[in-house]
Design an enzyme around this catalytic site. Structure first.
Site, PDB file in Angstrom:
ATOM      1  CE1 TYR A  21      -4.293  -1.283  -0.576  1.00  0.00           C
ATOM      2  CE2 TYR A  21      -3.617  -3.016   0.976  1.00  0.00           C
ATOM      3  CZ  TYR A  21      -4.416  -2.471  -0.165  1.00  0.00           C
ATOM      4  OH  TYR A  21      -5.529  -3.398  -0.301  1.00  0.00           O
ATOM      5  CG  ASN A  66     -11.228   4.185  -8.940  1.00  0.00           C
ATOM      6  OD1 ASN A  66     -11.240   2.897  -8.923  1.00  0.00           O
ATOM      7  ND2 ASN A  66     -11.192   4.987  -9.985  1.00  0.00           N
ATOM      8  CG  HIS A 117     -14.050  -0.956  -2.819  1.00  0.00           C
ATOM      9  ND1 HIS A 117     -13.740  -1.307  -4.049  1.00  0.00           N
ATOM     10  CD2 HIS A 117     -15.393  -1.220  -2.355  1.00  0.00           C
ATOM     11  CE1 HIS A 117     -14.900  -2.063  -4.023  1.00  0.00           C
ATOM     12  NE2 HIS A 117     -15.717  -2.048  -3.240  1.00  0.00           N
ATOM     13  CB  CYS A 135      -6.572   1.158  15.046  1.00  0.00           C
ATOM     14  SG  CYS A 135      -6.385  -0.251  16.445  1.00  0.00           S
ATOM     15  N   GLY A 187     -14.766   2.179 -16.515  1.00  0.00           N
ATOM     16  CA  GLY A 187     -13.758   1.665 -16.081  1.00  0.00           C
ATOM     17  C   GLY A 187     -13.548   0.723 -14.905  1.00  0.00           C
ATOM     18  CG  ASN A 231     -14.183  -1.421 -19.530  1.00  0.00           C
ATOM     19  OD1 ASN A 231     -13.138  -1.992 -20.147  1.00  0.00           O
ATOM     20  ND2 ASN A 231     -14.395  -1.739 -18.250  1.00  0.00           N
ATOM     21  N   PRO A 232     -12.860  -0.211 -22.387  1.00  0.00           N
ATOM     22  CG  PRO A 232     -10.506   0.117 -22.359  1.00  0.00           C
ATOM     23  CD  PRO A 232     -11.849   0.161 -21.511  1.00  0.00           C
TER      24      PRO A 232
HETATM   25  C1  BJW Z   1     -10.474   1.228 -18.721  1.00  0.00           C
HETATM   26  C2  BJW Z   1      -9.327   1.854 -18.912  1.00  0.00           C
HETATM   27  C3  BJW Z   1      -9.589   2.976 -19.678  1.00  0.00           C
HETATM   28  C4  BJW Z   1      -8.803  -0.046 -18.426  1.00  0.00           C
HETATM   29  N1  BJW Z   1     -10.683   3.674 -19.596  1.00  0.00           N
HETATM   30  N2  BJW Z   1     -11.569   1.537 -18.672  1.00  0.00           N
HETATM   31  C5  BJW Z   1     -21.666 -11.619  -4.417  1.00  0.00           C
HETATM   32  C6  BJW Z   1     -21.201 -12.733  -5.342  1.00  0.00           C
HETATM   33  C7  BJW Z   1     -19.983 -13.100  -5.469  1.00  0.00           C
HETATM   34  C8  BJW Z   1     -19.211 -12.557  -4.271  1.00  0.00           C
HETATM   35  C9  BJW Z   1     -19.436 -11.765  -3.557  1.00  0.00           C
HETATM   36  C10 BJW Z   1     -20.789 -11.174  -3.590  1.00  0.00           C
HETATM   37  N3  BJW Z   1     -20.945 -10.128  -2.386  1.00  0.00           N
HETATM   38  C11 BJW Z   1     -19.764 -10.216  -1.871  1.00  0.00           C
HETATM   39  C12 BJW Z   1     -19.008 -11.184  -2.429  1.00  0.00           C
HETATM   40  C13 BJW Z   1     -17.384 -11.154  -1.991  1.00  0.00           C
HETATM   41  C14 BJW Z   1     -16.447 -10.014  -2.532  1.00  0.00           C
HETATM   42  C15 BJW Z   1     -16.353 -10.172  -4.132  1.00  0.00           C
HETATM   43  O1  BJW Z   1     -17.300  -9.421  -4.718  1.00  0.00           O
HETATM   44  N4  BJW Z   1     -15.855 -10.996  -4.626  1.00  0.00           N
HETATM   45  C16 BJW Z   1     -15.833 -11.184  -6.038  1.00  0.00           C
HETATM   46  C17 BJW Z   1     -14.354 -11.138  -6.503  1.00  0.00           C
HETATM   47  C18 BJW Z   1     -16.401 -12.294  -6.613  1.00  0.00           C
HETATM   48  N5  BJW Z   1     -16.609  -8.844  -1.947  1.00  0.00           N
HETATM   49  C19 BJW Z   1     -16.461  -8.531  -0.829  1.00  0.00           C
HETATM   50  O2  BJW Z   1     -16.014  -9.257  -0.215  1.00  0.00           O
HETATM   51  C20 BJW Z   1     -17.050  -6.945  -0.407  1.00  0.00           C
HETATM   52  N6  BJW Z   1     -17.573  -7.218   0.837  1.00  0.00           N
HETATM   53  C21 BJW Z   1     -18.644  -7.796   1.190  1.00  0.00           C
HETATM   54  O3  BJW Z   1     -19.690  -7.889   0.291  1.00  0.00           O
HETATM   55  O4  BJW Z   1     -18.956  -7.892   2.481  1.00  0.00           O
HETATM   56  C22 BJW Z   1     -19.908  -8.656   2.854  1.00  0.00           C
HETATM   57  C23 BJW Z   1     -19.898 -10.171   2.550  1.00  0.00           C
HETATM   58  C24 BJW Z   1     -18.445 -10.623   2.531  1.00  0.00           C
HETATM   59  C25 BJW Z   1     -18.132 -11.891   2.115  1.00  0.00           C
HETATM   60  C26 BJW Z   1     -19.301 -12.676   1.256  1.00  0.00           C
HETATM   61  C27 BJW Z   1     -20.539 -12.325   1.240  1.00  0.00           C
HETATM   62  C28 BJW Z   1     -20.676 -10.725   1.678  1.00  0.00           C
HETATM   63  C29 BJW Z   1     -15.915  -6.070  -0.235  1.00  0.00           C
HETATM   64  C30 BJW Z   1     -15.323  -5.741  -1.631  1.00  0.00           C
HETATM   65  C31 BJW Z   1     -13.973  -4.945  -1.364  1.00  0.00           C
HETATM   66  C32 BJW Z   1     -13.127  -4.545  -2.795  1.00  0.00           C
HETATM   67  N7  BJW Z   1     -11.938  -4.144  -2.285  1.00  0.00           N
HETATM   68  C33 BJW Z   1     -10.895  -3.797  -3.601  1.00  0.00           C
HETATM   69  C34 BJW Z   1      -9.745  -3.683  -2.696  1.00  0.00           C
HETATM   70  C35 BJW Z   1      -9.701  -2.077  -2.343  1.00  0.00           C
HETATM   71  C36 BJW Z   1      -8.319  -1.660  -1.817  1.00  0.00           C
HETATM   72  C37 BJW Z   1      -7.296  -1.757  -2.981  1.00  0.00           C
HETATM   73  O5  BJW Z   1      -7.551  -0.971  -3.725  1.00  0.00           O
HETATM   74  O6  BJW Z   1      -6.483  -2.444  -2.458  1.00  0.00           O
HETATM   75  O7  BJW Z   1     -11.318  -2.897  -4.220  1.00  0.00           O
HETATM   76  S1  BJW Z   1     -10.777  -5.173  -4.723  1.00  0.00           S
HETATM   77  C38 BJW Z   1     -10.498  -4.194  -5.803  1.00  0.00           C
HETATM   78  O8  BJW Z   1     -11.765  -4.513  -6.945  1.00  0.00           O
HETATM   79  C39 BJW Z   1     -10.724  -2.822  -5.581  1.00  0.00           C
HETATM   80  C40 BJW Z   1     -11.580  -2.176  -6.789  1.00  0.00           C
HETATM   81  O9  BJW Z   1     -12.285  -1.073  -6.054  1.00  0.00           O
HETATM   82  C41 BJW Z   1     -12.521  -3.244  -6.954  1.00  0.00           C
HETATM   83  C42 BJW Z   1     -13.028  -3.091  -8.237  1.00  0.00           C
HETATM   84  O10 BJW Z   1     -11.914  -3.294  -9.350  1.00  0.00           O
HETATM   85  P1  BJW Z   1     -12.288  -2.395 -10.521  1.00  0.00           P
HETATM   86  O11 BJW Z   1     -12.207  -0.911 -10.167  1.00  0.00           O
HETATM   87  O12 BJW Z   1     -13.360  -2.979 -11.339  1.00  0.00           O
HETATM   88  O13 BJW Z   1     -10.751  -2.681 -11.352  1.00  0.00           O
HETATM   89  P2  BJW Z   1     -10.138  -3.955 -12.369  1.00  0.00           P
HETATM   90  O14 BJW Z   1      -8.768  -3.724 -12.348  1.00  0.00           O
HETATM   91  O15 BJW Z   1     -10.773  -5.011 -11.981  1.00  0.00           O
HETATM   92  O16 BJW Z   1     -10.744  -3.467 -13.476  1.00  0.00           O
HETATM   93  C43 BJW Z   1     -10.471  -2.505 -14.248  1.00  0.00           C
HETATM   94  C44 BJW Z   1     -11.142  -2.032 -15.638  1.00  0.00           C
HETATM   95  O17 BJW Z   1     -11.001  -0.738 -16.152  1.00  0.00           O
HETATM   96  C45 BJW Z   1     -11.069  -3.360 -16.546  1.00  0.00           C
HETATM   97  O18 BJW Z   1     -12.580  -3.647 -16.950  1.00  0.00           O
HETATM   98  C46 BJW Z   1     -10.557  -2.665 -17.906  1.00  0.00           C
HETATM   99  O19 BJW Z   1     -10.948  -2.891 -18.986  1.00  0.00           O
HETATM  100  C47 BJW Z   1     -10.972  -0.990 -17.661  1.00  0.00           C
HETATM  101  N8  BJW Z   1     -10.127  -0.122 -18.237  1.00  0.00           N
HETATM  102  N9  BJW Z   1      -8.058   0.825 -18.851  1.00  0.00           N
HETATM  103  C48 BJW Z   1     -11.844   2.915 -19.065  1.00  0.00           C
HETATM  104  N10 BJW Z   1      -8.349   3.613 -20.000  1.00  0.00           N
END
Ligand code: BJW
Length: 252
Positions: free
Chosen positions: A66, A101, A118, A126, A186, A212-213
């Site tokens: 981080y 983000n 997030h 803490c 994105g 999204n691309p």
């Molecule tokens: C462009 C581009 C350009 C490139 N222009 N676009 C229901 C079903 C299944 C699972 C679950 C569910 N409910 C909960 C879950 C579990 C879990 C989950 O979702 N898992 C899945 C992976 C299946 N969720 C959780 O655990 C959440 N908590 C929760 O629900 O609590 C209750 C619970 C827990 C457990 C079970 C059930 C209930 C918490 C989720 C927290 C996510 N945290 C993160 C880390 C944050 C800190 C950090 O950054 O380190 O957040 S994970 C990561 O993913 C981060 C992001 O915000 C998040 C989303 O990612 P994002 O932004 O979509 O990025 P990418 O990299 O995936 O995609 C980028 C995109 O940009 C791509 O599509 C490219 O094509 C595009 N792109 N260039 C436009 N120029």
């Protein structure tokens, strides 16, 4: 770019939600979440570091990851995509910006109404007490310790398996359920509960647009998938909207 009938829907919308993910910051040089790993970090998978279990197993490694990402985002500047969302906030009666983000770039671009689902890399918590810690001494230990209880400090972000900030998620859900248009930008639309917001909006009658691309699991559900980088397509969308507004404005 956006077909005329959908542009009209956007122009007439009383409430628009923009849901952003890591892709909007890609053109600022901030790597996306799933492509984030470069250099020394290339051998780790982001999904495996962003969990409480990973932090407890290897607190120094996760803290350092981080710290590295914070140094990248602090050097980054908001791009044309962030700026276009600021412009849309001015052009539309109401825009709610929901972001997954943690880089703070929307606020730095000038967006006012940002819901950070997030957390934010610039806050520290803490681990034991869950409280926000604004001041702590750097005594050479990594991670540093909580000045109140001595527990490990951690970044103020939401890891897999953790709950999202309740009030923020509730506001996001209310906004999704009451908007006329939702613009998903994105994001890979893989991570819940954020990934469910566009579908909830659609169930309540909203038009869905995606920028999204590449295709995502949301793409089959959207009314228009604008394929390309946000830094190019969002300014174009704002220009289209402005032109339409110009055409619709009553002449003196
Ligand atoms: C462009 C581009 C350009 C490139 N222009 N676009 C229901 C079903 C299944 C699972 C679950 C569910 N409910 C909960 C879950 C579990 C879990 C989950 O979702 N898992 C899945 C992976 C299946 N969720 C959780 O655990 C959440 N908590 C929760 O629900 O609590 C209750 C619970 C827990 C457990 C079970 C059930 C209930 C918490 C989720 C927290 C996510 N945290 C993160 C880390 C944050 C800190 C950090 O950054 O380190 O957040 S994970 C990561 O993913 C981060 C992001 O915000 C998040 C989303 O990612 P994002 O932004 O979509 O990025 P990418 O990299 O995936 O995609 C980028 C995109 O940009 C791509 O599509 C490219 O094509 C595009 N792109 N260039 C436009 N120029």
């Amino acid at each position: 770019m956006l077909a005329e009938p959908l542009l009209q829907r956007l122009a007439e919308a009383r409430h628009v939600v923009a849901l952003t993910g890591a892709g909007i910051s890609a053109e600022s040089g901030v790597p996306t979440f799933r492509d984030a790993q470069t250099g020394l970090w290339a051998r780790y998978r982001a999904e495996e570091l962003a969990t409480p279990a990973a932090f407890l197993a290897e607190p120094r490694l996760v803290w350092d990851w981080y710290a590295w990402r914070r140094s990248l985002t602090r050097r980054a500047q908001p791009n044309a995509g962030h700026a276009a969302l600021v412009q849309l906030e001015r052009l539309l009666p109401r825009l709610t910006l929901i972001t997954q983000n943690v880089d703070g770039l929307h606020a730095r671009a000038g967006s006012r109404n940002v819901l950070e689902l997030h957390g934010n890399l610039d806050t520290t918590l803490c681990f034991d007490e869950g409280t926000v810690v604004t001041e702590y001494t750097d005594d050479g230990r990594t991670p540093p310790r909580c000045p109140r209880c001595g527990g490990l400090l951690r970044p103020g972000v939401v890891w897999f398996g953790e709950s999202l900030p309740k009030a923020t998620l509730e506001q996001a859900e209310v906004a999704a359920a009451s908007c006329d248009v939702l613009l998903s930008v994105g994001t890979s639309s893989l991570v819940h509960p954020a990934a469910g917001l566009p579908l909830a909006a659609k169930r309540h009658g909203a038009v869905l647009l995606e920028v999204n691309p590449t295709a995502t699991p949301l793409t089959p559900h959207v009314d228009a998938a604008l394929s390309g980088p946000a830094g190019l397509l969002l300014p174009e969308l704002a220009r289209q909207l402005e032109r339409l507004r110009g055409r619709l404005a009553p002449s003196d």
